[in-house]
Write a protein that holds these residues in place. Sequence first.
Motif, PDB file in Angstrom:
ATOM      1  N   THR A  34       0.814  -1.291  -0.069  1.00 22.99           N
ATOM      2  CA  THR A  34      -0.037   0.030  -0.094  1.00 22.99           C
ATOM      3  C   THR A  34       0.833   1.157   0.005  1.00 22.99           C
ATOM      4  OG1 THR A  34       0.125  -0.231   2.373  1.00 22.99           O
ATOM      5  CG2 THR A  34      -2.313  -0.673   1.290  1.00 22.99           C
ATOM      6  N   SER A  35       1.990   1.173   0.458  1.00 21.64           N
ATOM      7  CA  SER A  35       2.697   2.323   0.766  1.00 21.64           C
ATOM      8  C   SER A  35       4.318   2.353   0.427  1.00 21.64           C
ATOM      9  CB  SER A  35       2.488   2.478   2.235  1.00 21.64           C
ATOM     10  OG  SER A  35       3.388   3.450   2.749  1.00 21.64           O
ATOM     11  N   ILE A  77       7.828   1.628  -0.293  1.00 18.92           N
ATOM     12  CA  ILE A  77       8.757   0.862  -1.245  1.00 18.92           C
ATOM     13  C   ILE A  77       7.887   0.005  -2.070  1.00 18.92           C
ATOM     14  CG2 ILE A  77      10.663  -0.722  -1.357  1.00 18.92           C
ATOM     15  CD1 ILE A  77      11.952   0.838   0.888  1.00 18.92           C
ATOM     16  N   ARG A 110      -2.975  -4.855   4.468  1.00 18.62           N
ATOM     17  CA  ARG A 110      -4.064  -5.155   5.679  1.00 18.62           C
ATOM     18  C   ARG A 110      -5.334  -4.628   5.089  1.00 18.62           C
ATOM     19  NH1 ARG A 110      -1.099  -3.814  10.885  1.00 18.62           N
ATOM     20  NH2 ARG A 110       0.099  -2.022   9.495  1.00 18.62           N
ATOM     21  N   ASP A 154      -3.076  -9.842   6.815  1.00 21.64           N
ATOM     22  CA  ASP A 154      -2.029  -9.515   7.669  1.00 21.64           C
ATOM     23  C   ASP A 154      -0.775 -10.358   7.817  1.00 21.64           C
ATOM     24  OD1 ASP A 154      -0.704  -8.931  10.044  1.00 21.64           O
ATOM     25  OD2 ASP A 154      -2.531  -7.946  10.917  1.00 21.64           O
ATOM     26  N   VAL A 155       0.251  -9.945   7.441  1.00 21.02           N
ATOM     27  CA  VAL A 155       1.317 -10.856   7.510  1.00 21.02           C
ATOM     28  C   VAL A 155       1.491 -11.477   8.726  1.00 21.02           C
ATOM     29  CG1 VAL A 155       2.721  -9.800   5.790  1.00 21.02           C
ATOM     30  CG2 VAL A 155       3.317  -9.165   7.898  1.00 21.02           C
ATOM     31  N   ASN A 172       8.182  -7.592   2.055  1.00 24.91           N
ATOM     32  CA  ASN A 172       8.501  -6.085   2.023  1.00 24.91           C
ATOM     33  C   ASN A 172       7.946  -5.509   3.342  1.00 24.91           C
ATOM     34  OD1 ASN A 172       9.297  -3.376   0.988  1.00 24.91           O
ATOM     35  ND2 ASN A 172       7.049  -3.439   1.123  1.00 24.91           N
ATOM     36  N   LYS A 199      16.001  -7.243  11.840  1.00 27.69           N
ATOM     37  CA  LYS A 199      16.520  -7.117  10.321  1.00 27.69           C
ATOM     38  C   LYS A 199      17.618  -8.005  10.530  1.00 27.69           C
ATOM     39  CE  LYS A 199      13.568  -4.382   8.476  1.00 27.69           C
ATOM     40  NZ  LYS A 199      12.675  -4.707   7.547  1.00 27.69           N
ATOM     41  N   THR A 245      15.046   6.283   3.191  1.00 30.00           N
ATOM     42  CA  THR A 245      14.213   6.332   2.235  1.00 30.00           C
ATOM     43  C   THR A 245      12.974   7.045   2.228  1.00 30.00           C
ATOM     44  OG1 THR A 245      15.134   4.106   1.482  1.00 30.00           O
ATOM     45  CG2 THR A 245      13.350   5.098   0.241  1.00 30.00           C
ATOM     46  N   THR A 281       9.728   7.448   2.542  1.00 33.49           N
ATOM     47  CA  THR A 281       8.511   6.948   2.683  1.00 33.49           C
ATOM     48  C   THR A 281       7.872   7.133   4.051  1.00 33.49           C
ATOM     49  OG1 THR A 281       9.317   4.949   4.093  1.00 33.49           O
ATOM     50  CG2 THR A 281       9.466   4.761   1.578  1.00 33.49           C
ATOM     51  N   PRO A 282       6.352   6.896   4.066  1.00 35.12           N
ATOM     52  CA  PRO A 282       5.902   7.203   5.307  1.00 35.12           C
ATOM     53  C   PRO A 282       6.525   6.225   6.779  1.00 35.12           C
ATOM     54  CG  PRO A 282       4.301   6.840   3.778  1.00 35.12           C
ATOM     55  CD  PRO A 282       5.684   6.435   3.086  1.00 35.12           C
ATOM     56  N   ASN A 322       5.384   6.010  10.614  1.00 36.35           N
ATOM     57  CA  ASN A 322       4.535   4.617  10.984  1.00 36.35           C
ATOM     58  C   ASN A 322       5.723   4.176  12.166  1.00 36.35           C
ATOM     59  OD1 ASN A 322       2.469   5.108   9.281  1.00 36.35           O
ATOM     60  ND2 ASN A 322       3.588   3.629   7.654  1.00 36.35           N
TER      61      ASN A 322
HETATM   62  N1  LIG Z   1      12.078   3.737   4.611  1.00 33.94           N
HETATM   63  C1  LIG Z   1      13.186   3.568   5.079  1.00 33.94           C
HETATM   64  O1  LIG Z   1      14.098   4.394   5.240  1.00 33.94           O
HETATM   65  C2  LIG Z   1      13.771   1.978   5.197  1.00 33.94           C
HETATM   66  C3  LIG Z   1      14.971   1.834   5.256  1.00 33.94           C
HETATM   67  C4  LIG Z   1      15.322   0.520   5.268  1.00 33.94           C
HETATM   68  C5  LIG Z   1      14.558  -0.361   5.257  1.00 33.94           C
HETATM   69  N2  LIG Z   1      13.086  -0.103   4.931  1.00 33.94           N
HETATM   70  C6  LIG Z   1      12.225  -1.455   4.996  1.00 33.94           C
HETATM   71  O2  LIG Z   1      11.452  -1.268   3.860  1.00 33.94           O
HETATM   72  C7  LIG Z   1      10.178  -1.842   4.124  1.00 33.94           C
HETATM   73  C8  LIG Z   1       9.170  -0.959   3.691  1.00 33.94           C
HETATM   74  O3  LIG Z   1       9.067   0.042   4.501  1.00 33.94           O
HETATM   75  P1  LIG Z   1       8.720   1.590   3.899  1.00 33.94           P
HETATM   76  O4  LIG Z   1       9.652   2.403   3.832  1.00 33.94           O
HETATM   77  O5  LIG Z   1       7.799   1.506   2.501  1.00 33.94           O
HETATM   78  O6  LIG Z   1       7.616   1.981   4.835  1.00 33.94           O
HETATM   79  P2  LIG Z   1       6.007   2.302   4.725  1.00 33.94           P
HETATM   80  O7  LIG Z   1       5.743   3.277   3.735  1.00 33.94           O
HETATM   81  O8  LIG Z   1       5.540   2.487   6.214  1.00 33.94           O
HETATM   82  O9  LIG Z   1       5.020   0.664   4.143  1.00 33.94           O
HETATM   83  C9  LIG Z   1       5.108  -0.313   5.076  1.00 33.94           C
HETATM   84  C10 LIG Z   1       4.315  -1.359   4.569  1.00 33.94           C
HETATM   85  O10 LIG Z   1       4.131  -2.567   5.217  1.00 33.94           O
HETATM   86  C11 LIG Z   1       2.929  -2.831   5.634  1.00 33.94           C
HETATM   87  N3  LIG Z   1       2.570  -3.405   6.860  1.00 33.94           N
HETATM   88  C12 LIG Z   1       2.973  -3.025   8.242  1.00 33.94           C
HETATM   89  N4  LIG Z   1       2.696  -4.110   9.003  1.00 33.94           N
HETATM   90  C13 LIG Z   1       1.839  -4.957   8.063  1.00 33.94           C
HETATM   91  C14 LIG Z   1       1.322  -6.265   8.527  1.00 33.94           C
HETATM   92  N5  LIG Z   1       1.102  -6.708   9.850  1.00 33.94           N
HETATM   93  N6  LIG Z   1       0.614  -6.970   7.620  1.00 33.94           N
HETATM   94  C15 LIG Z   1       0.747  -6.546   6.357  1.00 33.94           C
HETATM   95  N7  LIG Z   1       1.372  -5.426   5.967  1.00 33.94           N
HETATM   96  C16 LIG Z   1       1.910  -4.291   6.935  1.00 33.94           C
HETATM   97  C17 LIG Z   1       2.104  -1.305   5.576  1.00 33.94           C
HETATM   98  O11 LIG Z   1       0.782  -1.653   5.434  1.00 33.94           O
HETATM   99  P3  LIG Z   1      -0.326  -0.637   6.198  1.00 33.94           P
HETATM  100  O12 LIG Z   1      -0.658   0.197   5.200  1.00 33.94           O
HETATM  101  O13 LIG Z   1      -1.549  -1.991   6.375  1.00 33.94           O
HETATM  102  O14 LIG Z   1       0.241  -0.293   7.586  1.00 33.94           O
HETATM  103  C18 LIG Z   1       2.805  -0.709   4.473  1.00 33.94           C
HETATM  104  O15 LIG Z   1       2.263  -1.067   3.350  1.00 33.94           O
HETATM  105  C19 LIG Z   1       9.961  -2.403   5.620  1.00 33.94           C
HETATM  106  O16 LIG Z   1      10.538  -3.747   5.792  1.00 33.94           O
HETATM  107  C20 LIG Z   1      11.218  -1.246   5.981  1.00 33.94           C
HETATM  108  O17 LIG Z   1      11.580  -2.033   7.433  1.00 33.94           O
HETATM  109  C21 LIG Z   1      12.710   0.974   5.076  1.00 33.94           C
END
Ligand SMILES: NC(=O)c1ccc[n+]([C@@H]2O[C@H](COP(=O)([O-])OP(=O)(O)OC[C@H]3O[C@@H](n4cnc5c(N)ncnc54)[C@H](OP(=O)(O)O)[C@@H]3O)[C@@H](O)[C@H]2O)c1
Length: 282
Positions: free
Chosen positions: A20-21, A23, A43, A65-66, A92, A161, A190, A192-193, A197
């Motif tokens: 949804t959000s 990456i 979700r 929900d994962v 992801n 991680k 990165t 993103t939200p 969150n």
């Molecule tokens: N942004 C960064 O700086 C960064 C850096 C390194 C690694 N990452 C990793 O990249 C991945 C994606 O993060 P993002 O930056 O894209 O953040 P994000 O925009 O907050 O996206 C996170 C996604 O995970 C989903 N999610 C969370 N809990 C869940 C659950 N229990 N079941 C199903 N979906 C769930 C959220 O869905 P909902 O809409 O349902 O909440 C959302 O779609 C994560 O694993 C994060 O650790 C991010």
Amino acid sequence: MNGTTNQPTVPRTWLITGATSGIGRELTLQALENGDAVSAIARDTAPLEDLVEAHGDRLLLVRADVRDEQSVRTAVERTLTRFGRIDVVANNAGYGLFGAVEEASDAQARAVFDTNVFGVLNVLRATLPVLRSQRSGHVLQGSSVYGQSAHPGVGLLAATKYAVEGLSDALAAEVAPLGIKVTLVQPGMTATPFLSNLDVAAGLDDYDPTVREVQKGIGELPPSAFSAAARIAEGIRTAVDSPNPPLRLALGTAGATGMRTALEARIADLDGWNRVTDAVDR
Ligand SMILES: NC(=O)c1ccc[n+]([C@@H]2O[C@H](COP(=O)([O-])OP(=O)(O)OC[C@H]3O[C@@H](n4cnc5c(N)ncnc54)[C@H](OP(=O)(O)O)[C@@H]3O)[C@@H](O)[C@H]2O)c1
């Protein structure tokens, strides 16, 4: 799609969690724009409904929900009913917990493991039988710069991680003979939200000079310190397109530099203490 041959198909079928959000959404968009099919797991799938209009049957929205193994299994069954196979699994979905190791409550620590580690395992147990029967597929494991390095405030996030990295090292060797590739995706900061969150632990004054200083520093970072999610998705797609994808894919120079520093410190400990290490053998 071509049934159960062991040749990766182009166009591919992706299963993407957290679609949804951030990456995950970018990856979903780019895969669709590239002509691939996507099973987007979320979700709440409402934020993805606009994409169905544009991409029709190549996008399947599945509510799951994962953390809930049965909902993930049902999502995989629905994916197979629609597309017949899965070529890429993007594990992801995830979120961050910020605070000193001591500050994070038991409930907060368990909750972040539930999504970031046990969620990943739920997806693996539901999808690997499909990939094994195909004798092909590519698993993208959602890691981070914090899969190889950590600083004050990110201990619990890094613990999840690092756990994903450890299990993926073994997984890669277990599934390689079965025709399945594994890549740990390690983005740095990165845009993103993700930060909005974050779960944040209640603070203890003693950690103000370390944890709160880091928190303040992150809050003051300029937008240029964050990579665009679209660039992260492009890097992931380059690895998926490669006949020889890496086990670890660092995405972003600052994160890669942080991981290199952490790795060099490990080598320095091995080298600096080798007499003690080797004395154990005598
Ligand atoms: N942004 C960064 O700086 C960064 C850096 C390194 C690694 N990452 C990793 O990249 C991945 C994606 O993060 P993002 O930056 O894209 O953040 P994000 O925009 O907050 O996206 C996170 C996604 O995970 C989903 N999610 C969370 N809990 C869940 C659950 N229990 N079941 C199903 N979906 C769930 C959220 O869905 P909902 O809409 O349902 O909440 C959302 O779609 C994560 O694993 C994060 O650790 C991010």
